[in-house]
Structures are given as structure tokens and as C-alpha cells.
Scaffold this motif. Structure first.
Motif, PDB file in Angstrom:
ATOM      1  N   HIS A 177       0.844  -1.186   0.000  1.00 54.79           N
ATOM      2  CA  HIS A 177       0.000   0.000   0.000  1.00 54.79           C
ATOM      3  C   HIS A 177       0.890   1.251   0.000  1.00 54.79           C
ATOM      4  N   THR A 178       0.452   2.280  -0.718  1.00 62.42           N
ATOM      5  CA  THR A 178       1.157   3.571  -0.744  1.00 62.42           C
ATOM      6  C   THR A 178       0.146   4.691  -0.586  1.00 62.42           C
ATOM      7  N   LEU A 179       0.643   5.825  -0.075  1.00 61.32           N
ATOM      8  CA  LEU A 179      -0.228   6.997   0.078  1.00 61.32           C
ATOM      9  C   LEU A 179      -0.541   7.607  -1.283  1.00 61.32           C
ATOM     10  N   ARG A 180       0.479   7.760  -2.144  1.00 60.85           N
ATOM     11  CA  ARG A 180       0.284   8.310  -3.484  1.00 60.85           C
ATOM     12  C   ARG A 180       0.092   7.170  -4.470  1.00 60.85           C
ATOM     13  N   GLN A 181      -0.616   7.432  -5.511  1.00 61.41           N
ATOM     14  CA  GLN A 181      -0.843   6.415  -6.527  1.00 61.41           C
ATOM     15  C   GLN A 181       0.419   6.199  -7.341  1.00 61.41           C
ATOM     16  N   ARG A 182       0.789   4.946  -7.482  1.00 60.57           N
ATOM     17  CA  ARG A 182       2.003   4.617  -8.221  1.00 60.57           C
ATOM     18  C   ARG A 182       1.732   4.625  -9.717  1.00 60.57           C
ATOM     19  N   THR A 183       2.785   4.976 -10.468  1.00 59.17           N
ATOM     20  CA  THR A 183       2.660   5.013 -11.925  1.00 59.17           C
ATOM     21  C   THR A 183       2.872   3.643 -12.553  1.00 59.17           C
ATOM     22  N   ASP A 184       3.554   2.738 -11.857  1.00 61.17           N
ATOM     23  CA  ASP A 184       3.723   1.380 -12.363  1.00 61.17           C
ATOM     24  C   ASP A 184       3.009   0.421 -11.427  1.00 61.17           C
TER      25      ASP A 184
END
Length: 740
Positions: free
Chosen positions: A195-202
Motif C-alpha cells: 500500500h502507498t499513500l500516493r498512486q504509483r505510476t507502475d
């Protein structure tokens, strides 16, 4: 010249002034001792007084002064040298301490009066208060954030929602650039970005070896750890590969051990107990991590661990619930199939019971009718054996049909009054043909103290005795079969393996002991327990040679247990014969002297009108023949409706009505209810149920509906004569007593 005496005379010791001084010294000493206590209290409570040790010194001075005044109390009268020495020493110490205190006061008084000293002291205290207030505000702020985050985290029990909510709320509270959560993989060798706070590009999986230096450093501490922004776990969702983030903090998230839970995507907590949370500040911010922020991160990590464990337990519970529902559906289907099987079995047994009892009814009834004709002694003996064997075969058929009740323990005894010696005489007569073929000798010994009449199940007792005697004959090729029957005594030997069984004598019952001894093949002592197992014998060769099935003694044991007794086998070994002993409990009739008169059954029933209702033509013919042999006027019908039509006709008054309870369209139960509604108790005929069912439920249902007697098929002439005698003699007498 007169001399002048200038020396005043000494005061007497009991003078008033001496007493005042004594009292004054006492109160001075008391006051001196109380002042140090007050100084100690002041020093303990005061936080702004800088010279506390001076007050302690001053307190010592006062105590010494008080001590001198206290010692003076012993100097107002004649005193010893010891008192004088003590007083002198006390005054010397008092002088030294008082001088030191005076000099010290001269030195510190200017400092106490100095403004600068007071100002520095107050500033120091103010700074301490500011730090304490800041700590309090920090703790309150941390607590508020923790409460808010806890409420948000625990607002759901979905794992993905919990983790996403945690990252979002931490990002808002701490103004984070990025926040990542790394979960251990199932193999335990890597951490995977979940899980990440910002949306990942990949969208490809990102993993880090679990043995990386940074991960080992974080996992080794239970506190939040500041790590390098060049670490592989510091991944920014918006700028992949460009580490333009600020200070980074990582903290481990404990994955609590879930006992008895085995989720497919939940790691093995025995080997991989931690996940990793990474928090990154913005790169363009000069802000640094504060202590209270680190504490907040640590508390949130613990809360996330608890919430994840709850979510995992809920998920496992839901899976277990779904599995349980599936199992319940399968169990319900299995139950329905079992019920269908039971219904099919019961239907089969009911049909077989009805179909097998019909020919047995004909055989027994016709044999009993043949017994009443003129026969030669040899013919009469043969007919007697046929009739008794048929009765025994009927009992065996009942046992086979009621095998389910034998298995579940619901089989009940059919209790009635019978002649006890006659049972064993019949057993001997039944085995005589086999005895003569094998050229064996059989002896029957009946103890003189045996009661003539007892209450019990005569068929089960006879079947048990016949099985035991039959086994003795089967396994004996030459020699003697000895049958002994006597009352059980406490001094008789018992089964050594059944010491807890001890018959208790009473007025309403007795115990009889039956011993059957043979000179046959014998049994190994260690094989004796196998004799009571179904389809299992102690020696397969013996079983084959003697055609044994291994079922007789097993059934005998159940019958004996039903009769409140015990059975056991004794043998000295192969070739040394066998002794089988069983003890059963039988009731004693209340009026044994009247039984001979009761057993003298009525033989002529001329004029007694009987209506027989049975759907089976053979049964109607046989029952009609039995009744006509007894002299009754018999009318037969084939259905319940026809029965109601016949008894409703004017002038048709029947004394006895025999009803088959299992008839199509309208059974005997419904006919009984209709008759009860149509006729009064003293106007209706005596109702007798005919049934092939041996269970107690059928008998109880018949009697509860108002039937007077129940006759079990097959019916013999003797049984019909006994039932009619009871109905017309004793039943009629009781009915007359009940009438108003």
C-alpha cells in the motif's frame, strides 16, 4: 560593732518559684522540640528556598537548646555527677552549633537579599514549568491524534481499508510526502510493497530482501527509526527513481500470532512477525521529526497491528462460517438421506413383519387346532414340537425384525405371568430330537425352592436357555449335558470379572441361576470374552466344524442384561468342557395362590358372539377356525367400514370385537375411535387389537385409545382361550365394578 550578714539564705527546694522554673523549663524544651518539625515541613514543601541545609543546621541548634532545658529538669533537686556531665556536654555542643549558625547567617543574608539571585532562581523555575507545559501539550496533541486515528482505523474490519485509512490519516496529520507499507511474503524471504499513500505510476510488484541492512535495523528496535532516504524502501509514488523526499522514518508493525487461524494470504507469524511502515516528509520542507511525532507513529503502528489481527480473525471467521454453512447443507442432505433410509427400512420391516406373520399365524393356529383333535401319542408329541418350534421361530423373526431396537437399546420385554418350571421342561423337549441323533444324555435338575409362577418375559427366557443348551449340544460329540436351575444365593460363586454384580433379594422379585455344563470341546480361558462378540468365535476351526455363526451368546447377553442379570462362561481349557451360567431377575406375582385358579381357563365359549375384522383372508379363516373351535359364534368382515356397518345394524350385539390395527382405508385405530364416539362404555363390545408389531408403542397406543386387550400375531388356540377367559371372567367383573 555589729556584723552584717549580706549572704541571703538559700531557698528551700519546695519553694513556689522553683516549681515555676521547673514547669517553664519543661515547656521551653517542648517548644524547642516542636520548632524543628515545623522547619522540616517547610523545607519539604518549599520549592523556592535555596539554602535548605542552613535551615537543617538551624534546626539542630534548636534541638540542642531544647535538650539543655530538658536536662535542667533533673537539676532542681539533688542530682548525680552523670547528670552534670550530660548537661555540660549538651551546653558545649549547643554553644558550638549556635556560633556556627550565627556566622553562617551573617554570610548568606546578603545573598538572600540579592535581586539577581532571586531573578535567576525564578527564571530557572519558569523554564522548567515551560518544558513541563510543552510536554503536557505534546502528550495531549499526540493523544488526540491517536484517538482520531484509532477511530478511523477501527471503523472497519477490512484489511485493505484499514491499511489505506492508516496511510491517508497519517498523511493528513503529519503532512507527509509519501507513506508506504511493506508486507512480508509467504516464503518469508522478502518484503513486498502492498500500500502507498500516493498512486504509483507502475503496477509491477516491488520487493526488498528481508535481510537488507535497513530492514534488519528497523526490525531490531520497537521504536521509530530514522533511515536514509536512499534506502530501497523509500519509494515515492509520483517520482519513481528520484529521491527528492525529506527525512524518512520507518517503524515495524507487529503481526500478531493468530492461534488456530490459517489465512491463505496471512504470513506465518511464527517466522515473519513484522511488516514495515515507511513515512517520508516533503523535500522542500525544513521540518524535522519531533519526539511527539515519533511517539505518534509508534502508537499508530501498534494500533494497526491490533486492527489487522481483528480483521484477520473476522476474515477467518467468515470463511469458517461459510465452510460451516456448506457442511451444514451437506449434513442436512445426509440427514435427509438417512431419514429416507430409515423410513425405507421401517417400511420394509413393516411389510416383512406383516407378510411373514401371516403364514406363521396360519401354521401356529392350525397346529393348535390339530392339537385339539384325536391324535396318537406320537402324533400329539410331534404336533407339540411343531407348535413350540413355531412359537420359537416367531420369536426369532421378531428379533430379526427388531434388530435396530436391539442395537440402540430400545428393545423392551413383554412381561406376563408364566410357569417357571415349564420353560425348562419345554427346552428339554425341544432339544430331545437332536440329543437322540447325537446319542447324548441330557439331565434337567429343578430345585424344589423354585417358585411355580413368576412374572417376566417367558419367550426371551426360553430363547436364552435354548441358545445356551443348543451351543452345548453343538460343541459336544459325546457325554452329558447337565441343566440345573435354582434360586440365586449370595454364597454361590460369581463371575470373577464381574464383581460389581451382586443380586439383591426382595419380596417382589427373585433371582434364578441357570447352569448348563457340557463335556464338549471347551474354550481357552483367554478366548472366553470373544464368545460374546457378534459373528466372532474363539476358534475358527471349531466354528466351521460345528456350523457356528457367533450370534447366539451375543443375543443371550443382551436378553440377560434386559432381565437385570448377568451371564458368564467358565472352561478349564480345550477338551475339558464348558460351564455357562446366567442369572436373571424375575418378578413374583402378588397372589400366587390364586394363579392356579386363574390358569384353569374356560374351555367352552358357546353363545359368545365375536366379530373379526381383518383384511387378510388367511388370517380371517384361521382366526374364525380358532374361535369356532372354542364354541364362539363368529362373524368375519374384511375392512373397517364394513365392521362399522355390521355393528350399527339393529339386533347385532357382539360381545367381543377383534380388530386388525393395520388395515388399508380405515385401520383399527380409527375404527376404535368411531366406536367410542358411537357407543357408551357399557354398550359397546369388548375391543381386542390384533397386531404383528412387537414394540411397546403400538401396545400403549391401543390401550390409550380404549382397547381392552392386545393380542400379538401369530395366535394359537391356547392364547385365544386365555385372552377370552380374561376378558369374559376378570374383565367383565372389573367393568361391572366401574358401572354406576
Amino acid at each position: 560593732m555589729e556584723s552584717c550578714n549580706c549572704v541571703e539564705p538559700a531557698w528551700p527546694p519546695d519553694d513556689l518559684l522553683m516549681r515555676y522554673q521547673y514547669i517553664a523549663d519543661f515547656f521551653i524544651a517542648l517548644a524547642y522540640f516542636s520548632i524543628p518539625l515545623e522547619l522540616i515541613y517547610f523545607v519539604k514543601k518549599s520549592s523556592i528556598f535555596p539554602y535548605r541545609w542552613v535551615l537543617v543546621q538551624f534546626g539542630v541548634f534548636i534541638v540542642l537548646c531544647g535538650s539543655t532545658h530538658l536536662i535542667n529538669l533533673w537539676t532542681y533537686s539533688a542530682h548525680s555527677l552523670a547528670v552534670a556531665v550530660v548537661l555540660t556536654v549538651a551546653k558545649i555542643f549547643t554553644a558550638v552549633v549556635s556560633c556556627a549558625t550565627a556566622l553562617m547567617l551573617v554570610h548568606i543574608i546578603p545573598d538572600l537579599l540579592s535581586v539577581k539571585t532571586r531573578e535567576l532562581f525564578l527564571k530557572k523555575k519558569t523554564a522548567e514549568l515551560d518544558r513541563e507545559m510543552g510536554l503536557i501539550r505534546t502528550q495531549e496533541e499526540t493523544g488526540r491524534h491517536v484517538r482520531m486515528l484509532t477511530l478511523e482505523i477501527r471503523s472497519t474490519l477490512d484489511k485493505d481499508t484499514i491499511l489505506t485509512t492508516t496511510l491517508v490519516e497519517l498523511g493528513k496529520t503529519l503532512a507527509l510526502e509519501e507513506c508506504n507499507l511493506w508486507m512480508p511474503t509467504w516464503n518469508g524471504q522478502e518484503l513486498q510493497l502492498s500500500h502507498t499513500l500516493r498512486q504509483r505510476t507502475d503496477f509491477g510488484p516491488v520487493t526488498v530482501p528481508i535481510h537488507h541492512t535497513t530492514i534488519k535495523q528497523v526490525f531490531s528496535s520497537n521504536r521509530a527509526v530514522v533511515i536514509s532516504h536512499n534506502s530501497p524502501v523509500c519509494i515515492s509514488g509520483q517520482r519513481q527513481g528520484e529521491f527528492t523526499i525529506g527525512d524518512v522514518v520507518a517503524v515495524r508493525v507487529p503481526l500478531l500470532h493468530l492461534t488456530n487461524f490459517h489465512l491463505g494470504d496471512w504470513p506465518d507469524t511464527n517466522k515473519r512477525p513484522f511488516a514495515l511502515m515507511v513515512l517520508m516528509l516533503p523535500a522542500d520542507s525544513a521540518r524535522r521529526w519531533h519526539v511527539y511525532e515519533l511517539e505518534l507513529v509508534e502508537v499508530v503502528a501498534d494500533q494497526v497491528a491490533v486492527a489487522l489481527s481483528h480483521a484477520a480473525i473476522l476474515e477467518e471467521s467468515m470463511q469458517a462460517r461459510e465452510l460451516l454453512m456448506q457442511q451444514n447443507v451437506q449434513l442436512d442432505m445426509a440427514r435427509r438421506e438417512a431419514e429416507m433410509a430409515i423410513c425405507a427400512r421401517n417400511d420394509f420391516l413393516a411389510v416383512m413383519n406383516h407378510e411373514m406373520k401371516a403364514p406363521m399365524h396360519a401354521i401356529i393356529a392350525l397346529s393348535s387346532l390339530l392339537q385339539e383333535t384325536e391324535l396318537t401319542p406320537e402324533q400329539r408329541s410331534m404336533v407339540d414340537i411343531v407348535l413350540k418350534s413355531s412359537n420359537l421361530l416367531d420369536t426369532l423373526i421378531n428379533d430379526v425384525l427388531d434388530i435396530s431396537r436391539l442395537e440402540d437399546g430400545s428393545l423392551e420385554l413383554d412381561t406376563n405371568t408364566f410357569k417357571l418350571p415349564q420353560i425348562f421342561i419345554d427346552v428339554r423337549n425341544l432339544v430331545k430330537p437332536i440329543i437322540s441323533l447325537k446319542k447324548l444324555q441330557v439331565s434337567l435338575t429343578l430345585a424344589p425352592e423354585l417358585p411355580a409362577f413368576v412374572v417376566g418375559d417367558d419367550k426371551r427366557l426360553m430363547q436364552t436357555a435354548l441358545n445356551v443348551v443348543g451351543n452345548a449340544i453343538k460343541f459336544t460329540n459325546e457325554g452329558i449335558i447337565s441343566i440345573k436351575v435354582c434360586l440365586e444365593r449370595l454364597e454361590y460363586p460369581m463371575d470373577p470379572l464381574m464383581l460389581e454384580f451382586r443380586p439383591v433379594q426382595g419380596e417382589q422379585h427373585c433371582y434364578i441361576r441357570v447352569q448348563v455344563q457340557d463335556t464338549g470341546v471347551g474354550v481357552n480361558p483367554h478366548d472366553i470374552p470373544k464368545l460374546f462378540c457378534k459373528f466372532l468365535q474363539s476358534n475358527s476351526t471349531t466354528t466351521r466344524n460345528n456350523c457356528g455363526t457367533g450370534l447366539g451368546l451375543a443375543i443371550c447377553k443382551r436378553f440377560v442384561n434386559l432381565m437385570g442379570g448377568h451371564i458368564w462362561v467358565e472352561s478349564a481349557g480345550p477338551g475339558k468342557g464348558t460351564l455357562v451360567t446366567f442369572v436373571v431377575k424375575l418378578g413374583l406375582p402378588e397372589h400366587p395362590n390364586e394363579l392356579d385358579r386363574q390358569m384353569a381357563m374356560r374351555t367352552d365359549f358357546t353363545g359368545v358372539r365375536v366379530l373379526v375384522t381383518d383384511d387378510n383372508g388367511v388370517n380371517r379363516m384361521v382366526t374364525r377356525g380358532l374361535l369356532m373351535r372354542l364354541g364362539c359364534e363368529v362373524t368375519v368382515v374384511s375392512s373397517g367400514r364394513e365392521c362399522l356397518q355390521v355393528i350399527s345394524q339393529p339386533g347385532q350385539s357382539f360381545k367381543v370385537l377383534l380388530l386388525d390395527v393395520c388395515m388399508p382405508d380405515m385401520d383399527g385405530y380409527e375404527v376404535t375411535i368411531r366406536i367410542q364416539e358411537k357407543f357408551a362404555r357399557h354398550e359397546r363390545p369388548l375391543l381386542v387389537a390384533l397386531t404383528a408389531n412387537t414394540d411397546m408403542a403400538t401396545r400403549e397406543r391401543c390401550l390409550s385409545l380404549g382397547m381392552d386387550r392386545v393380542i400379538l400375531k401369530p395366535i394359537s388356540l391356547e392364547k385365544m382361550r386365555m385372552v377370552l377367559t380374561e376378558l369374559l371372567e376378570f374383565g367383565t367383573r372389573n367393568e361391572n365394578q366401574r358401572r354406576p
